[in-house]
Scaffold this motif. Structure first.
Motif, short mmCIF file in Angstrom:
data_model
loop_
_atom_site.label_atom_id
_atom_site.label_comp_id
_atom_site.label_asym_id
_atom_site.label_seq_id
_atom_site.Cartn_x
_atom_site.Cartn_y
_atom_site.Cartn_z
N PRO A 57 27.36 16.94 16.43
CA PRO A 57 27.83 16.67 14.85
C PRO A 57 27.12 18.38 14.81
CG PRO A 57 26.91 15.05 15.52
CD PRO A 57 27.06 15.45 16.84
N GLY A 58 28.41 19.28 14.03
CA GLY A 58 27.86 20.41 13.26
C GLY A 58 28.26 21.41 13.77
N SER A 59 29.00 21.25 14.72
CA SER A 59 30.01 22.13 16.13
C SER A 59 31.14 22.79 15.28
CB SER A 59 29.49 22.18 17.36
OG SER A 59 28.62 21.70 17.78
N HIS A 60 30.78 24.67 15.95
CA HIS A 60 32.33 24.62 15.65
C HIS A 60 33.21 25.11 15.97
CE1 HIS A 60 33.71 28.61 12.62
NE2 HIS A 60 34.75 27.92 12.88
N VAL A 61 34.52 24.50 16.79
CA VAL A 61 35.76 24.72 17.67
C VAL A 61 36.97 25.26 16.27
CG1 VAL A 61 36.59 23.67 18.65
CG2 VAL A 61 34.26 22.88 18.84
N GLU A 62 37.35 26.60 16.81
CA GLU A 62 38.80 26.74 16.30
C GLU A 62 39.25 26.99 17.51
OE1 GLU A 62 39.38 27.58 13.48
OE2 GLU A 62 37.93 27.69 12.67
N VAL A 63 40.53 26.11 17.45
CA VAL A 63 42.01 25.88 18.74
C VAL A 63 42.65 26.56 17.62
CG1 VAL A 63 42.74 24.59 19.74
CG2 VAL A 63 41.21 24.53 19.61
N TYR A 64 43.69 27.63 18.34
CA TYR A 64 44.83 28.26 18.08
C TYR A 64 45.50 28.41 19.29
CZ TYR A 64 42.84 29.81 13.77
OH TYR A 64 42.19 29.81 12.41
N MET A 65 47.10 27.81 18.01
CA MET A 65 47.98 27.74 19.77
C MET A 65 49.43 28.54 18.86
SD MET A 65 47.00 26.07 22.35
CE MET A 65 45.57 24.68 22.54
N GLN A 66 50.29 29.17 19.99
CA GLN A 66 51.70 30.06 18.84
C GLN A 66 52.88 29.38 19.47
OE1 GLN A 66 51.19 32.70 16.67
NE2 GLN A 66 53.22 32.65 17.10
N PRO A 67 53.22 28.73 17.87
CA PRO A 67 55.10 28.11 18.50
C PRO A 67 55.38 28.91 19.34
CG PRO A 67 53.75 27.45 16.59
CD PRO A 67 52.98 28.50 17.19
N GLN A 68 56.77 28.34 20.40
CA GLN A 68 57.45 29.60 20.73
C GLN A 68 58.81 28.43 20.64
OE1 GLN A 68 56.94 32.00 22.83
NE2 GLN A 68 55.01 31.39 21.99
N ASN A 69 59.99 29.68 19.90
CA ASN A 69 61.53 29.19 19.76
C ASN A 69 61.93 27.39 21.01
OD1 ASN A 69 61.47 31.18 18.26
ND2 ASN A 69 62.37 32.44 19.84
N ASN A 70 61.37 27.60 22.01
CA ASN A 70 61.75 26.14 22.66
C ASN A 70 61.13 24.76 22.45
OD1 ASN A 70 59.90 26.96 23.34
ND2 ASN A 70 60.17 27.87 26.21
N SER A 71 59.89 25.34 21.45
CA SER A 71 59.46 23.61 20.70
C SER A 71 58.47 23.90 21.73
CB SER A 71 60.47 22.48 20.52
OG SER A 71 61.55 22.78 19.71
N ILE A 72 57.70 25.06 22.67
CA ILE A 72 56.35 25.13 23.79
C ILE A 72 55.26 25.37 22.76
CG2 ILE A 72 55.71 25.35 25.67
CD1 ILE A 72 58.66 25.21 27.15
N VAL A 73 53.98 25.41 22.10
CA VAL A 73 53.87 26.08 22.39
C VAL A 73 52.32 26.51 23.65
CG1 VAL A 73 53.14 24.90 20.05
CG2 VAL A 73 51.90 24.10 22.19
N VAL A 74 52.16 28.42 23.05
CA VAL A 74 51.03 28.51 23.50
C VAL A 74 49.81 28.79 23.02
CG1 VAL A 74 50.93 30.98 25.16
CG2 VAL A 74 53.23 29.65 24.51
#
Length: 248
Positions: A57-74
């Motif tokens: 608890p209290g830990s820091h997590v950041e997740v970023y994904m990049q959406p593509q035109n074909n509905s797939i996230v990278v």
């Protein structure tokens, strides 16, 4: 188990001679069967982040994904700092931070960014880390903004702008990295000793004496090192005391 040991074991148990390459293929197949394909693990990052927050608890997590035109996230970037680790650094470590990055050379390429300190025994103390798809100014800014938010001792909340915050600390550069880059252009061994004399000099006259020796060999070598800003890599210019974080 190493591949050569696997080769020897197969030969002993089954009386079959196999190549190291065949052992590698078999090992990779077995790992994929047990753990799944490495690329598939990226789809589990959200669950991994949630698991970290639940267990720490209290830990820091950041997740970023990049959406593509074909509905797939990278995958784009992933940041982690554990609450207990950050608290340990704030409570028991010198306020010195080293940041660095290294390439990931496995199946999934990218860059590993890290921030480490030194504990009371002068051992490496990891503070935070991140995996990014590419190393550039934007990803370093994102990493440092997250780091500064985590180590905000005042508890007043950090709202970005690491450049302003970093202006309050003393910056230092890695002398070994400077020497490695310097050695690409100036390969003679005669530069190494005076360079380290300049790095370890405790007073400016001793620094200047070492630099004059380098200048006597080659003015270009002298100019190269001066442009690297000795304030960041020679002890002669460092501030007395360590009451502020030192990013280097």
């Amino acid at each position: 188990m190493s591949l050569r040991k696997m080769k020897a074991m197969v030969s002993k148990l089954f009386n079959i001679n196999v190549s190291v390459g065949q052992c590698w293929n078999a090992q990779r197949f077995a790992l994929c069967e047990i753990k799944g394909v490495l690329k598939d693990h990226y789809s589990k990052l959200w669950d991994y982040g949630a698991g970290i927050k639940r267990a720490n608890p209290g830990s820091h997590v950041e997740v970023y994904m990049q959406p593509q035109n074909n509905s797939i996230v990278v995958f784009e970037r992933f940041y982690v700092s554990f609450k207990g680790v950050v608290d340990g650094w704030l409570d028991g470590c010198r306020k010195v931070i080293r940041i660095d990055g290294c390439f990931l050379k496995g199946i999934c390429k990218g860059e590993l960014l890290s921030a480490v300190g030194r504990d009371g025994n002068n051992n490496i103390y990891p503070i935070a880390w991140a995996v990014v798809n590419v190393e550039n100014k934007n990803t370093w800014k994102w990493f440092l903004d997250n780091l500064m938010e985590d180590i905000d001792e005042a508890g007043n909340g950090y709202n970005g702008g690491y450049e302003r915050k970093m202006a309050e600390v003393e910056h230092r550069l890695c002398a070994r990295h400077i020497l490695a880059n310097f050695h690409k252009n100036f390969k003679d061994e005669c530069y190494i000793k005076p360079f380290w004399w300049a790095v370890k000099a405790t007073i400016i006259p001793k620094f200047e004496l070492a630099m004059e020796e380098i200048k006597s060999f080659d003015v270009g070598a002298y100019d190269y090192l001066i442009k690297r800003d000795p304030n960041c890599w020679s002890r002669a210019f460092f501030k007395v005391g360590m009451n502020k974080a030192d990013i280097g």
